[in-house]
Design an enzyme around this catalytic site. Structure first.
Site, short mmCIF file in Angstrom:
data_model
loop_
_atom_site.label_atom_id
_atom_site.label_comp_id
_atom_site.label_asym_id
_atom_site.label_seq_id
_atom_site.Cartn_x
_atom_site.Cartn_y
_atom_site.Cartn_z
N GLU A 135 -13.35 -5.13 0.91
CA GLU A 135 -12.44 -5.27 1.35
C GLU A 135 -12.82 -3.46 1.99
O GLU A 135 -12.64 -2.57 1.80
CB GLU A 135 -10.99 -3.92 0.10
CG GLU A 135 -10.34 -4.74 -0.40
CD GLU A 135 -9.32 -4.27 -0.98
OE1 GLU A 135 -7.85 -4.90 -1.20
OE2 GLU A 135 -9.34 -3.38 -1.64
N GLU B 294 -5.98 -12.09 -2.05
CA GLU B 294 -5.20 -11.12 -2.71
C GLU B 294 -4.21 -11.42 -2.17
O GLU B 294 -3.10 -10.80 -1.37
CB GLU B 294 -6.18 -9.69 -2.65
CG GLU B 294 -8.02 -10.49 -3.18
CD GLU B 294 -7.96 -8.71 -3.99
OE1 GLU B 294 -6.76 -7.73 -4.23
OE2 GLU B 294 -9.24 -8.53 -3.72
#
Length: 682
Positions: free
Chosen positions: A155, A313
């Protein structure tokens, strides 16, 4: 259009699993996890995401013993592995010994150790040690057949304003402006407020101590946008550093990093060119519209020219970091997983497989919760989905989404529009993109997302291109759009388009600048409406609608009026929606923010005019297509918690139930899903 990705069909099955952190648990828990996860038909684990401190306990010491044991256990239990590089969180010793690795924030505060995503991208120390760790991991594990994907960092995002970044920014600027500071001054309109620069070392990053007016505004927007470009490039260089280090030892395993939908910090179209395949993390809130989630999936698919992506995710139940972390309702996790597949996902992965017992993510949902048993609703639903995916096999892997409509999404436009001081604080880039996407979503029209740098020939793949608030028109973009329309394409854009160049300097001569002759209108001024005000729009066919936010004062220059303002303002009865014949195609201009009903009216007219494939379904029930090897799969997904009926335009076998589904009325339960392998295509 050239395809520059590794096909995700190299996965031998749908990866079903997610983030797994056995390093947080004693070994006896690992063995129990293997039994439980296997029972749920989970076949993949993403490991080593935040293990740098364990892998490198000191500057001159590496220890892979625990990771060896984890990989051996996963291998013995037939798990595929997505192996991360651990570089998303620094070890404490590194920050202590080398303070340059820590970031300096927008307020000018240099950080100490803590948190994650905490490295200065231009720190020579970070660059050295991150490359070295990635290389050591690839050398040790790169030849394992069950390591099916590399996961670099995690991320990526954020900004840094330290001295290293300031120095690197000046180097970046000298390259961008051909070592000509006069060219930079002209680009930034730097005579404004006595900002003319005479030496490169006079330039500093635009933070709270210099040229920012808060985090979302700036004295010189050109400077602020360039810093955004620079920081995105700097962090991308971190990714490519690790990618290249891996490639020294592993030439074939695909390499990715997990993106975050419409995340503002990074130019994902530029990033995707350096990634083998796109992966992303999907965390809608309790009230996120299904259309917004679908839009993010389609954007991620669009980054790689329509290639399938990895859903890296999602949560099997609830997040922990949003204001209101509601549970997913029974069946909702399943429907959201299949919604991702419907829009191009070839994997279904979670954060996380076992719930943490401490620290900030201890209340983030997991397949194995704190109850530590398989007797939970979440585990049962996960296991049900796992069995379905196992039966589904490889049938849908690599399938593409056929789309004849494209929406332009451009991160530089995103930055520039939201740095603008005026005209309306409620004007947000992603909101405007979503409004148009949602109008096509309500009609089940497949949409691709494209960047601004396509050629006219590449654009010709689409019957219709939509560019909401195309505020910044960079060199070559207007010419490509004109050629596309002249050759028979159709184009829609809106208010606040064609306003500035790539440096955020206004095009002189009337809005919409370089798009003026394409659209056949010029805009004299635009009226910003506060939230309590609205205007009326009257279409030529008698339909009426409301509008708000911004109202352009438009003059026709060859375009025809499709709608005009109603009474109430000095610009009443002047055009607000127009169409212009340009060569063999048409260009539509929407000079205000239409409410949903008005926007639906415009979109329905375009669907009819262009004979676009679409399907009628109840609100938030979507019907999408994917195609591969001559087969067409229709994903019918009920994103709502209530039963409904769908008039199904196709027939075929539902791959999940193995039942024949006839065309016509079909009862659909709350959060239900059908994957219909069509015997006929519509």
């Amino acid at each position: 259009m050239e395809v520059d990705f590794l096909e995700t069909t190299q996965f031998k099955r749908i990866l079903f699993g997610g983030d797994y952190n056995p390093d947080q648990w004693p070994k006896e828990v690992w063995y129990k996890d293997m039994q439980l996860l296997t029972k749920a038909d989970i076949n993949e684990a993403t490991i080593n995401v935040f293990s740098w401190a364990l892998l490198q306990p000191a500057e001159d010491k590496y220890d892979f013993s625990m990771l060896d044991d984890i990989i051996q256990l996963l291998t013995e239990n037939h798990f595929e592995i997505v192996l991360a590089t651990s570089t998303a969180a620094l070890p404490a010793w590194m920050v202590k010994n080398y303070p340059d690795v820590a970031r300096t924030d927008f307020e000018g505060r240099h950080h100490r150790f803590g948190g994650r995503h905490n490295a200065c991208p231009n720190s020579p120390t970070f660059q050295k040690y991150s490359r070295r760790l990635a290389a050591k991991l690839a050398e040790r594990y790169g030849q394992l057949t069950n390591v099916v994907c590399w996961h670099v960092s995690n991320e990526y995002g954020g900004q840094c304003y330290c001295d290293n970044c300031a120095s690197a920014f000046r180097v970046w600027l000298r390259d961008r402006y051909n070592d000509d500071i006069k060219q930079l001054n002209e680009a930034w309109n730097a005579n404004f407020w006595s900002h003319t620069f005479y030496n490169w070392d006079e330039i500093f990053p635009p933070n709270d101590l210099s040229d920012a007016i808060g985090p979302d505004n700036a004295t010189l927007a050109g400077l602020a946008i360039d810093y955004r470009r620079f920081m995105s490039d700097s962090i991308l260089h971190n990714f490519t550093d690790e990618r290249d280090a891996i490639r020294d030892y592993d030439a074939t395993t695909p390499i990715t990093t997990n993106l975050m939908g419409t995340f503002k910090d990074l130019d994902y179209f530029k990033w995707a060119k350096e990634m083998d395949l796109v992966s992303w993390d999907n965390y809608p809130a309790y009230n996120t519209p299904a259309s917004y989630t679908a839009m993010c999936h389609d954007l991620m698919r669009g980054l790689k020219n329509g290639a399938p992506f990895m859903l890296m995710e999602q949560t099997p139940s609830q997040q922990n970091w949003q204001p209101y972390n509601s549970l997913k309702r029974p069946g909702q996790m399943r429907s959201m997983s299949y919604q991702a597949m419907a829009h191009g996902a070839d994997t279904i992965q979670y954060f996380q497989l076992r719930q943490s017992r401490g620290a900030t993510e201890k209340f983030h949902g997991a397949v194995i919760g704190h109850a530590d048993t398989d007797q939970t609703r979440v585990f049962r639903e996960t296991a049900t989905l796992g069995k379905e995916l196992a039966k589904l096999g490889t049938q849908t892997l690599g399938a593409r989404t056929p789309a004849k409509v494209a929406i332009i999404f451009d991160w530089e436009n995103y930055w520039a529009l939201e740095y603008s001081s005026g005209p309306n604080v409620l004007l947000k880039y992603v909101d405007q993109i979503h409004r148009y996407y949602a109008a096509f979503y309500r009609q089940n029209v497949s949409v691709d997302f494209i960047p601004t740098d396509l050629t006219a020939d590449e654009m010709a793949t689409y019957d219709l291109i939509v560019a909401p608030v195309l505020y910044m028109v960079k060199p070559g973009v207007a010419d490509a759009l004109k050629t596309y329309v002249k050759n028979g394409g159709h184009f829609v854009t809106t208010f606040m388009s064609g306003i500035v160049d790539e440096h955020d300097n206004v095009y002189i001569g009337g809005y919409p600048g370089p798009l003026r002759d394409l659209l056949g209108v010029w805009v004299e001024e635009f009226d910003a409406l506060p939230p309590e005000q609205s205007n009326q729009v009257i279409f030529n066919d008698g339909e009426t609608s409301q509008c708000n936010l911004l109202c352009d004062v438009i003059h026709l220059e060859g375009a025809e009026e499709l709608a005009k303002y109603g009474s109430g303002e000095f610009y009443a009865n002047s055009p607000v929606v127009t169409t212009h014949q340009f060569g063999q195609g048409t260009a539509v201009y929407v000079g205000t923010q239409l409410v949903d009903a008005g926007l639906d009216h415009v979109v329905e007219k375009l669907i009819d005019q262009l004979q676009l494939t679409h399907y009628q379904t109840p609100n938030d029930v979507e019907l999408t297509r994917r195609q591969v090897a001559g087969s067409t799969f229709y994903f019918l997904v009920n994103n709502t918690g209530h039963s409904t009926t769908v008039d199904l335009p196709i027939e075929g076998v539902d791959l999940l139930s193995q039942k024949l589904i006839p065309s016509g009325n079909l009862a659909v339960e709350p959060f239900d899903v059908k994957i219909i392998k069509a015997s006929t295509a519509v």
